[in-house]
Design a protein around this motif. Structure first.
Motif, PDB file in Angstrom:
ATOM      1  N   PRO A  40       0.823  -1.207   0.000  1.00 18.75           N
ATOM      2  CA  PRO A  40       0.000   0.000   0.000  1.00 18.75           C
ATOM      3  C   PRO A  40       0.858   1.259   0.000  1.00 18.75           C
ATOM      4  CG  PRO A  40      -0.620  -1.487   1.775  1.00 18.75           C
ATOM      5  CD  PRO A  40       0.631  -2.018   1.167  1.00 18.75           C
ATOM      6  N   ASP A  41       0.193   2.339  -0.195  1.00 18.21           N
ATOM      7  CA  ASP A  41       0.840   3.644  -0.245  1.00 18.21           C
ATOM      8  C   ASP A  41       1.576   3.911   1.072  1.00 18.21           C
ATOM      9  OD1 ASP A  41       1.560   6.129  -1.050  1.00 18.21           O
ATOM     10  OD2 ASP A  41      -0.414   7.047  -0.760  1.00 18.21           O
ATOM     11  N   GLN A  42       2.741   4.528   1.001  1.00 22.17           N
ATOM     12  CA  GLN A  42       3.543   4.807   2.190  1.00 22.17           C
ATOM     13  C   GLN A  42       2.823   5.756   3.152  1.00 22.17           C
ATOM     14  OE1 GLN A  42       6.433   3.518   3.211  1.00 22.17           O
ATOM     15  NE2 GLN A  42       6.386   2.116   1.463  1.00 22.17           N
ATOM     16  N   SER A  43       2.086   6.714   2.621  1.00 17.38           N
ATOM     17  CA  SER A  43       1.361   7.631   3.510  1.00 17.38           C
ATOM     18  C   SER A  43       0.278   6.880   4.277  1.00 17.38           C
ATOM     19  CB  SER A  43       0.758   8.795   2.712  1.00 17.38           C
ATOM     20  OG  SER A  43      -0.212   8.317   1.798  1.00 17.38           O
ATOM     21  N   TYR A  44      -0.342   5.902   3.616  1.00 16.02           N
ATOM     22  CA  TYR A  44      -1.338   5.074   4.301  1.00 16.02           C
ATOM     23  C   TYR A  44      -0.687   4.298   5.439  1.00 16.02           C
ATOM     24  CZ  TYR A  44      -4.624   1.265   5.111  1.00 16.02           C
ATOM     25  OH  TYR A  44      -5.465   0.368   5.701  1.00 16.02           O
ATOM     26  N   LEU A  45       0.494   3.752   5.156  1.00 17.59           N
ATOM     27  CA  LEU A  45       1.203   3.009   6.201  1.00 17.59           C
ATOM     28  C   LEU A  45       1.594   3.924   7.355  1.00 17.59           C
ATOM     29  CD1 LEU A  45       3.499   0.653   4.101  1.00 17.59           C
ATOM     30  CD2 LEU A  45       1.408   0.079   5.343  1.00 17.59           C
ATOM     31  N   ARG A  46       2.021   5.151   7.039  1.00 16.96           N
ATOM     32  CA  ARG A  46       2.361   6.105   8.095  1.00 16.96           C
ATOM     33  C   ARG A  46       1.128   6.439   8.936  1.00 16.96           C
ATOM     34  NH1 ARG A  46       4.570   9.684   4.582  1.00 16.96           N
ATOM     35  NH2 ARG A  46       6.338   8.530   3.846  1.00 16.96           N
TER      36      ARG A  46
END
Length: 122
Positions: free
Chosen positions: A28-34
């Motif tokens: 998934p998108d890195q911002s989602y993971l953050r």
């Protein structure tokens, strides 16, 4: 592209690039993971705060248990004192009633002697 002949190095590079794009689709998108990591951190902080609150509540309950026990002991002492006072007052009333009967007998005897004195010696 279809008629084009690829060298083994180009094929490897193409496979690597297509594998990366497939991996990017799976990850998934890195911002989602953050955001998820921040949310988990917030949840963890809230759980720690709740644990602290419950520990403080347990201490307060323990302190109040001691106070309630002292109040209960004082109530029992007061009840014992009231029962002792009631027994003492009942005993005093019985003594007064007995003394009143004795007083009436003595007074009757004195009045009897007074009447006999007046009748026979006056």
């Amino acid at each position: 592209c279809a008629n084009e002949v690829l060298t083994p190095i180009e094929m490897e590079q193409f496979e690597r690039e297509s594998g990366q794009s497939q991996m990017m689709q799976l990850i998934p998108d890195q911002s989602y993971l953050r955001e998820r990591a921040d949310a988990m951190s917030t949840v963890e902080t809230n759980i720690v705060e709740l644990g602290t609150i419950f520990n403080k509540l347990a201490v307060m309950v323990s302190e109040h248990r001691e106070m309630v026990q002292r109040v209960e002991d004082n109530v029992e002492d007061a009840n014992d004192n009231i029962n002792l006072s009631l027994a003492t007052l009942t005993n005093a009333l019985t003594n007064l009633q007995t003394n009143r009967a004795l007083f009436m007998r003595v007074l009757g005897t004195l009045i009897g002697f007074f009447i006999i004195f007046i009748i026979f010696f006056a």
